[in-house]
Design a protein around this motif. Sequence first.
Motif, PDB file in Angstrom:
ATOM      1  N   LEU A   1     -32.038  13.133   3.012  1.00 15.91           N
ATOM      2  CA  LEU A   1     -33.203  13.028   2.031  1.00 15.91           C
ATOM      3  C   LEU A   1     -33.417  12.244   0.872  1.00 15.91           C
ATOM      4  CD1 LEU A   1     -33.791  17.038   1.095  1.00 15.91           C
ATOM      5  CD2 LEU A   1     -35.011  15.653   2.495  1.00 15.91           C
ATOM      6  N   ARG A   2     -32.096  12.092   0.277  1.00 14.75           N
ATOM      7  CA  ARG A   2     -32.101  11.020  -0.670  1.00 14.75           C
ATOM      8  C   ARG A   2     -32.563   9.841  -0.118  1.00 14.75           C
ATOM      9  NH1 ARG A   2     -27.651   9.636  -5.000  1.00 14.75           N
ATOM     10  NH2 ARG A   2     -28.052   7.678  -5.509  1.00 14.75           N
ATOM     11  N   ASP A   3     -31.808   9.256   0.904  1.00 17.01           N
ATOM     12  CA  ASP A   3     -32.415   8.007   1.680  1.00 17.01           C
ATOM     13  C   ASP A   3     -34.115   8.056   1.956  1.00 17.01           C
ATOM     14  OD1 ASP A   3     -29.901   6.916   1.623  1.00 17.01           O
ATOM     15  OD2 ASP A   3     -29.601   7.223   3.766  1.00 17.01           O
ATOM     16  N   ALA A   4     -34.409   9.051   2.291  1.00 18.33           N
ATOM     17  CA  ALA A   4     -36.046   9.177   2.818  1.00 18.33           C
ATOM     18  C   ALA A   4     -36.964   8.970   1.287  1.00 18.33           C
ATOM     19  CB  ALA A   4     -36.317  10.440   3.321  1.00 18.33           C
ATOM     20  N   ILE A   5     -36.289   9.534   0.172  1.00 22.57           N
ATOM     21  CA  ILE A   5     -36.994   9.487  -1.117  1.00 22.57           C
ATOM     22  C   ILE A   5     -36.876   8.006  -1.480  1.00 22.57           C
ATOM     23  CG2 ILE A   5     -36.952  10.119  -3.456  1.00 22.57           C
ATOM     24  CD1 ILE A   5     -36.015  12.747  -2.429  1.00 22.57           C
ATOM     25  N   THR A   6     -35.814   7.309  -1.389  1.00 22.39           N
ATOM     26  CA  THR A   6     -35.548   5.912  -1.731  1.00 22.39           C
ATOM     27  C   THR A   6     -36.545   5.038  -0.917  1.00 22.39           C
ATOM     28  OG1 THR A   6     -33.416   6.448  -2.474  1.00 22.39           O
ATOM     29  CG2 THR A   6     -33.875   3.886  -2.061  1.00 22.39           C
ATOM     30  N   ALA A   7     -36.591   5.277   0.446  1.00 20.80           N
ATOM     31  CA  ALA A   7     -37.407   4.524   1.219  1.00 20.80           C
ATOM     32  C   ALA A   7     -38.783   4.752   0.893  1.00 20.80           C
ATOM     33  CB  ALA A   7     -37.257   5.027   2.763  1.00 20.80           C
ATOM     34  N   ALA A   8     -39.352   6.029   0.884  1.00 24.28           N
ATOM     35  CA  ALA A   8     -40.870   6.139   0.706  1.00 24.28           C
ATOM     36  C   ALA A   8     -41.439   5.487  -0.986  1.00 24.28           C
ATOM     37  CB  ALA A   8     -40.819   7.821   0.306  1.00 24.28           C
ATOM     38  N   GLY A   9     -40.388   5.461  -1.647  1.00 24.93           N
ATOM     39  CA  GLY A   9     -40.761   4.665  -2.884  1.00 24.93           C
ATOM     40  C   GLY A   9     -41.886   5.240  -3.994  1.00 24.93           C
ATOM     41  N   LEU A  10     -42.058   6.636  -3.527  1.00 28.01           N
ATOM     42  CA  LEU A  10     -43.005   7.099  -4.558  1.00 28.01           C
ATOM     43  C   LEU A  10     -42.139   7.909  -5.729  1.00 28.01           C
ATOM     44  CD1 LEU A  10     -45.074   9.267  -1.954  1.00 28.01           C
ATOM     45  CD2 LEU A  10     -45.609   7.153  -3.182  1.00 28.01           C
ATOM     46  N   PRO A  11     -42.750   8.071  -6.889  1.00 24.12           N
ATOM     47  CA  PRO A  11     -42.052   8.513  -8.244  1.00 24.12           C
ATOM     48  C   PRO A  11     -41.786   9.913  -7.473  1.00 24.12           C
ATOM     49  CG  PRO A  11     -44.279   7.890  -8.719  1.00 24.12           C
ATOM     50  CD  PRO A  11     -43.967   7.382  -7.398  1.00 24.12           C
TER      51      PRO A  11
END
Length: 146
Positions: free
Chosen positions: A88-98
């Motif tokens: 989940l952390r990696d997905a959030i980083t990859a998505a790049g949305l605040p």
Amino acid sequence: MAGKKKVLVLNGPNLNLLGKRQPEIYGHLSLEQINKQIRALAKELGVNVEIRQSNNEGELVTWIQEAPKQFRAIVINPAAYTHSSVALRDAITAAGLPTIEVHISNIYRREEFRKHSYIAGAAVGQIAGFGVQSYLLGLRAAAELL
Ligand code: DQA
């Protein structure tokens, strides 16, 4: 609604049980009752929200991956995945949305294993311990960031 600022609100595992699940910790409101309050505030702020819940880590990862196509910010209660999910952390980083991490309970005054969040390092900030208000404060924070 076209043109409106769009925020994706995500809920992780077991949050579908809110209201019935350990009410002494998570309160008596159901997820639907919380969602009603989120939608009311969103209207007031002029923000278009979409709210989803999943018990499945992969589904949450896919939703986060696809979020940039449709959304400008994420408010997430990752629930138990907070303490376990590099994915989940990696997905959030990859998505790049605040992304704003929210928790109903204060995870720092509970069991030791809840004191570490894999998500926090990828989030703009974290709000924990205010019950339904954690979501509402998270939405206000997201609206400010748009
Ligand atoms: C929670 C806290 C987590 O530790 C727990 O696993 C949850 C809910 C909260 O909102 O307080 O399911 O994210």
